[in-house]
Design an enzyme around this catalytic site. Structure first.
Site: not given
Ligand code: ADP
Length: 482
Positions: A154-155, A178-180, A232-233, A254-255, A288, A385
């Site tokens: 989402w950022n 698949k967006p956030a 994402g994370s 990209e973590l 990030c 982080e």
């Molecule tokens: P942030 O800290 O940026 O919210 P996340 O890693 O939680 O980071 O989310 C990044 C993306 O990963 C989002 O699109 C979220 O919906 C998706 N996501 C979160 N959990 C899962 C999962 N278990 N499997 C697949 N996608 C996921």
């Protein structure tokens, strides 16, 4: 198109604007004031499967198009994004919260990826290899890998999609995005412009859902998908890598990061303060590659802290739609609670508060830009982080000492160094265990250069010719009987 025309309340599968098979929806909220923006489909696994199968069918013809044909469409897409930049920026600010000028910058950055990869599509050269036998000729070709699943955060809700969709589609792949769950509208707006630009049905699909675990599992385990690209994370990245391993999908990750920002005694202090502020406070600290730990050499430490603190004290906090806002809301209440917990525990552990340190009266998703000193590496706040508008400032004495402290983290995304000593520039840049180093520069991200991390910050690169290679397979052809 106007801002309102970009607010789509349907998902996009196989060139059609669709509802969820279950007919369920989810709300999108403006983080600045909690107001309702839209209700988009909450898709489930069967919808995701349909999107993957549509992408598989589309791949059969899309991979046969010429690079020039793809480039024409990507160029048109770039132009449409640029022409609509103001409306898209408004959508982005209302959905995500960042100040409008930052949102406009993100939209233009997004556009630049479509421009650049359209051009680069024509240059995905193979090679000929001098053979070790007179009767054979050896060569390589690059081919699109197939159906790509992109899971985005989402950022940066529009540019993080562009970094994946532009090279994927330019290479001849098809994609399911698949967006956030907090920011689906920017992704849908991008799909609407793709449709206008002439991207054929099934080449790009956007599946909105608030069920990331089930839908994510389908994207990462369906054998049709040949590549997963995730931003994402780190904990979620590890889950996705694990799931993708079952069918040996190619993966780009990209973590998270824990960026050190190192200022030596010989640095240009004005430039160092400006660079640290720009890197730390962009998007309220929710990037990030945001500065996470500021290391300042003892000789200029007091002066640096005083100047840095003065800039932070002068920042304006408010809705991203207000022209003078420097810091907008955080994405949701959980982010504010996490930020406040980190600050309060750091203060209990002995940190010194210079500025901020609490929630902000502008609303329940706002946090004061905060500066903490007297931090040691064993504190939670030094290792986490932050993803929030908190600055932590450390003092150091020696070059070798600061490099060791900077590297002492599982992360390895971005690092920053400010010094005027050219020998030190090389030594420190080479010794930092990071994928990217900013030297006397706090803003390093663009479409021309390879963005990515080492260690637990990720695998693969986005941007540049390396970002295209991540969506292509290298095929070796051996011709005999010559
Ligand atoms: P942030 O800290 O940026 O919210 P996340 O890693 O939680 O980071 O989310 C990044 C993306 O990963 C989002 O699109 C979220 O919906 C998706 N996501 C979160 N959990 C899962 C999962 N278990 N499997 C697949 N996608 C996921």
């Amino acid at each position: 198109m106007s801002f309102a025309e970009f607010v789509k309340e349907s998902a996009y599968i196989n060139g059609e604007w669709v509802t969820a098979a279950s007919q369920e929806t989810m709300e999108v909220i403006n983080p600045a004031d909690g107001s309702f923006l839209a209700a988009v489909p909450d898709l489930g696994v069967e919808d995701a499967t349909r999107a993957i199968e549509a992408a598989e069918v589309a791949f059969k013809s899309w991979k046969k198009t010429t690079a020039k044909e793809r480039a024409v469409i990507l160029r048109r897409w770039f132009e449409l994004i640029t022409e609509n930049a103001d409306a898209l920026a408004e959508l982005l600010t209302k959905e995500q919260g960042k100040p409008l000028r930052e949102a406009k910058g993100e939209v233009l950055s997004c556009a630049s990826f479509f421009e650049w990869y359209g051009e680069e599509a024509k240059r995905t050269y193979g090679e000929t290899i001098p053979s070790n036998m007179g009767s054979t000729r050896l060569l390589t070709v690059k081919q699109p890998i197939g159906v790509v699943a992109a899971i985005t955060p989402w950022n940066f809700p529009i540019s993080m999609i562009a970094r994946k969709a532009a090279p994927a589609i330019a290479a001849g792949c098809t994609i399911v995005i698949k967006p956030a769950e907090d920011t689906p509208l920017c992704a849908l707006a991008l799909a609407a412009l793709a449709e206008q630009a002439g991207v054929p049905a099934g080449v790009i699909n956007v599946i909105t859902t608030k069920r990331p675990i089930e839908v994510g599992r389908e994207l990462c385990t369906n054998p049709i998908v040949r590549k997963v690209s995730f931003t994402g994370s780190t904990p979620v990245g590890k889950i996705i890598l694990g799931m993708s391993a079952q069918t040996v999908k190619k993966a780009s990750m990209e973590l998270g990061g824990n960026a050190p920002f190192i200022v030596f005694d010989d640095a240009d202090l004005d430039a160092a303060v400006a660079g640290a502020i720009a890197s730390k406070y962009r998007n309220a600290g929710q990037t990030c590659i945001c500065t996470n730990r500021i290391y300042v050499q003892a000789g200029i430490y007091d002066e640096f802290v005083a100047r840095y603190q003065a800039v932070v004290e002068g920042m304006t906090i408010g809705s991203g739609m207000d022209a003078d806002t420097d810091i907008g809301p955080l994405i949701n209440a959980a982010a504010v609670n996490k930020t406040d917990g980190l600050v309060k525990r750091a203060l209990e552990e002995g940190a010194e508060l210079k500025v901020g340190g609490d929630r902000h009266p502008a609303g329940d998703r706002f946090y004061q830009p905060t500066v903490l000193t007297n931090i040691t590496e064993d504190m939670e706040i030094a290792q986490a982080e932050l993803f929030s508008p908190i600055s932590t400032v450390f003092k150091f004495a020696e070059e070798s000492e600061v490099v060791e402290r900077a590297n002492n983290t599982p992360y390895g995304l971005a690092a920053y160094v400010y010094t005027r000593d050219v020998g030190r520039v090389w030594r420190v840049s080479e010794d930092l265990e990071y994928g990217m180093v900013g030297v006397n520069e706090g803003m390093i991200s663009n479409e021309l250069a390879p963005f990515g991390g080492v260690k637990e910050s990720g695998v693969g690169r986005e941007g540049s010719k390396h970002g295209m290679d991540d969506y292509m397979e290298l095929k070796y052809i051996c011709m005999g009987g010559i």
